[in-house]
Design an enzyme around this catalytic site. Structure first.
Site, PDB file in Angstrom:
ATOM      1  N   HIS A  34       0.819  -1.221   0.000  1.00 45.29           N
ATOM      2  CA  HIS A  34       0.000   0.000   0.000  1.00 45.29           C
ATOM      3  C   HIS A  34       0.849   1.264   0.000  1.00 45.29           C
ATOM      4  CE1 HIS A  34      -4.175  -1.381   0.117  1.00 45.29           C
ATOM      5  NE2 HIS A  34      -3.711  -2.441   0.737  1.00 45.29           N
ATOM      6  N   ASP A  36       2.620   1.856  -3.143  1.00 37.79           N
ATOM      7  CA  ASP A  36       2.901   2.161  -4.566  1.00 37.79           C
ATOM      8  C   ASP A  36       2.171   3.429  -4.994  1.00 37.79           C
ATOM      9  OD1 ASP A  36       0.414   0.812  -4.572  1.00 37.79           O
ATOM     10  OD2 ASP A  36       0.842  -0.302  -6.426  1.00 37.79           O
ATOM     11  N   ALA A 122      -6.904 -14.551  -4.995  1.00 41.59           N
ATOM     12  CA  ALA A 122      -5.963 -14.893  -3.919  1.00 41.59           C
ATOM     13  C   ALA A 122      -4.996 -13.752  -3.637  1.00 41.59           C
ATOM     14  CB  ALA A 122      -5.194 -16.156  -4.286  1.00 41.59           C
ATOM     15  N   GLY A 123      -5.128 -12.649  -4.391  1.00 42.99           N
ATOM     16  CA  GLY A 123      -4.245 -11.509  -4.148  1.00 42.99           C
ATOM     17  C   GLY A 123      -2.917 -11.628  -4.866  1.00 42.99           C
ATOM     18  N   SER A 125      -2.773 -11.065  -8.221  1.00 45.74           N
ATOM     19  CA  SER A 125      -2.888 -10.193  -9.391  1.00 45.74           C
ATOM     20  C   SER A 125      -3.138 -10.887 -10.719  1.00 45.74           C
ATOM     21  CB  SER A 125      -1.638  -9.314  -9.521  1.00 45.74           C
ATOM     22  OG  SER A 125      -1.573  -8.475  -8.433  1.00 45.74           O
ATOM     23  N   ASP A 171       1.442  -4.017  -9.475  1.00 44.60           N
ATOM     24  CA  ASP A 171       1.087  -5.340 -10.006  1.00 44.60           C
ATOM     25  C   ASP A 171       1.414  -5.447 -11.487  1.00 44.60           C
ATOM     26  OD1 ASP A 171       0.070  -5.467  -7.487  1.00 44.60           O
ATOM     27  OD2 ASP A 171      -2.037  -5.396  -8.100  1.00 44.60           O
ATOM     28  N   TYR A 221     -10.564  -0.443  -0.894  1.00 43.46           N
ATOM     29  CA  TYR A 221      -9.251  -0.096  -1.437  1.00 43.46           C
ATOM     30  C   TYR A 221      -9.245   1.380  -1.832  1.00 43.46           C
ATOM     31  CZ  TYR A 221      -5.000  -0.191  -4.254  1.00 43.46           C
ATOM     32  OH  TYR A 221      -3.755   0.070  -4.769  1.00 43.46           O
TER      33      TYR A 221
HETATM   34  C1  GLA Z   1      -3.246  -4.129  -4.926  1.00 43.64           C
HETATM   35  C2  GLA Z   1      -3.034  -2.997  -5.921  1.00 43.64           C
HETATM   36  C3  GLA Z   1      -1.573  -2.535  -5.923  1.00 43.64           C
HETATM   37  C4  GLA Z   1      -1.080  -2.250  -4.507  1.00 43.64           C
HETATM   38  C5  GLA Z   1      -1.439  -3.389  -3.564  1.00 43.64           C
HETATM   39  C6  GLA Z   1      -1.111  -3.052  -2.138  1.00 43.64           C
HETATM   40  O1  GLA Z   1      -2.550  -5.277  -5.331  1.00 43.64           O
HETATM   41  O2  GLA Z   1      -3.395  -3.395  -7.208  1.00 43.64           O
HETATM   42  O3  GLA Z   1      -1.431  -1.410  -6.756  1.00 43.64           O
HETATM   43  O4  GLA Z   1      -1.572  -1.029  -4.044  1.00 43.64           O
HETATM   44  O5  GLA Z   1      -2.813  -3.742  -3.642  1.00 43.64           O
HETATM   45  O6  GLA Z   1       0.249  -2.876  -1.978  1.00 43.64           O
END
Ligand code: GLA
Length: 384
Positions: A34, A36, A122-123, A125, A171, A221
């Site tokens: 968090h 970027d 799952a985070g 991307s 990402d 977010y």
């Molecule tokens: C998601 C967003 C990224 C970044 C992360 C947290 O993956 O797409 O741009 O902000 O959360 O670090």
């Protein structure tokens, strides 16, 4: 999957061979979460799980999409492609087409098949991977002269403008620029980057999946991003700084009365994390892996208590990692509210610690947690 397998799926659907097959990976992030979108540094890497797209040109102005894994079709015309679809998945492709058009690139009709093996939700991307795969495919199919940096920005804008998640650049950058066995230290202020070798002997990078599906688009977010902007505006009223990069805790305390407690906590986390990321990189360079792990745990605490993007499932896993000597460091990864914990684990102990933590997890939440061992792979590429 290899080129032949993806091509066969394409031929089944479109009765012809594709012109190009593209692979684009998901990502992990070791530290720098968090930040970027707050001009910080991040330390992501591409993984060996991919979204694949196969494409061919059409003689008309239609865009015909087939998602092989669902399976579902979607069709629209180039003229209508600026209209987001009610179904989610085509938007990752259409958003990229829209951004290419806005930048004045000539795009005509095409067929596209989508498949992949990145765990969705799952985070890691999968959405950025699909956006990067699509822009890379269009570059080759329509012979567009465009740099990797510009493709990353188009992919990010597709997510911002079409999908509606106001994400940062991490990402898409990691998916496009990934390099096997290396993490990327990315300066999100100007997209300059350095590759660091990341091959730790007898240590595995493991993801523990909560199976709680996070939905980044679900306002939280975007709310965090808004809160950071509010905090930065307050800081800039009193100090001549341009971003959180130059902010200090002393400055934050000086404006504390002018912002809400929540905004204070968000800013506190961001300022800590930017400094922590720098310290963590130095530990990595010095081979101080235990100190690096300690920074990961601190990041989790900050994300959970100050930035408030964790959830009980993620917290329980990290708390249990902390008491395992074979786990060097762990924290929630990515946007939050579900998804995975990333952990550095002594390879020989992996099964034992997984079983122990999973027993507690199952007992508390009534289902088991997932486990994926990650390899760091290459970025977006044409498969030959
Ligand atoms: C998601 C967003 C990224 C970044 C992360 C947290 O993956 O797409 O741009 O902000 O959360 O670090």
């Amino acid at each position: 999957m290899n080129k032949a397998e993806v091509s066969a799926l394409f031929a089944q659907q479109f009765n012809e061979a594709p012109s190009f097959v593209i692979a684009s990976p998901g990502r992990i992030n070791l530290i720098g979460e968090h930040v970027d979108y707050n001009n910080g540094f991040v330390l992501p890497a591409a993984i060996n799980k991919h979204m694949y797209v196969a494409v061919s040109k059409r003689n008309d102005h239609q865009i015909v999409l087939h998602a092989a894994d669902i399976p579902q079709n979607y069709q629209t015309s180039l003229d209508n492609a600026s209209q987001p679809s009610n179904v989610d998945w085509p938007n990752y492709v259409l958003g990229v087409v829209d951004e290419l058009k806005k930048d004045g690139h000539a795009v005509s009709g095409f067929n596209i098949l989508i498949t992949g093996n990145i765990p969705i939700g799952a985070g890691v991307s999968s959405s950025a991977a699909l956006e990067c795969a699509t822009v890379f495919a269009c570059k080759h199919l329509f012979d567009i002269n465009i740099s990797k940096q510009a493709m990353v920005q188009i992919a990010q804008r597709a997510e911002n403008n079409f999908v509606g998640v106001n994400c940062g650049v991490m990402d898409q950058f990691a998916s496009m620029f990934g390099k096997a066995d290396h993490v990327i230290k990315l300066d999100c202020a100007d997209l300059s980057y350095t590759y660091f070798p990341f091959q730790l002997e007898n240590i595995s990078i493991v993801l523990f999946d909560t199976f709680v599906k996070h939905s980044l688009a679900s306002s939280e977010y975007n709310t965090r991003r808004q809160e950071c902007e509010t905090g930065l505006a307050a800081l800039r009223q009193q100090f001549s700084i341009t971003s959180f990069r130059e902010a200090t805790l002393t400055m934050l305390d000086a404006v504390a009365d002018t912002i809400s407690k929540d905004v204070y906590h968000r800013c506190r986390y961001v300022i800590d994390e930017i400094a922590r990321m720098e310290a963590a990189c130095n530990h990595l360079l010095a081979g101080e892996i235990d100190a690096f792990g300690a920074r990961m745990y601190e990041t989790h605490t900050g994300l959970s208590k100050l930035f408030k993007v964790s959830c009980p499932e993620l917290d329980l896993i990290v708390e249990n990692c902390m008491i395992e000597p074979a786990i060097i460091g762990a924290r929630m990864m990515g946007g939050g509210f579900g998804g995975c914990v990333i952990a550095l684990v002594q390879t020989t102990e992996l099964e034992t610690v997984y079983n122990r933590i999973n027993a507690v997890y199952e007992n508390t939440f009534g289902h088991s947690m997932g486990k994926y061992v990650m390899q760091i792979g290459d970025g977006t590429r044409v498969l030959n």
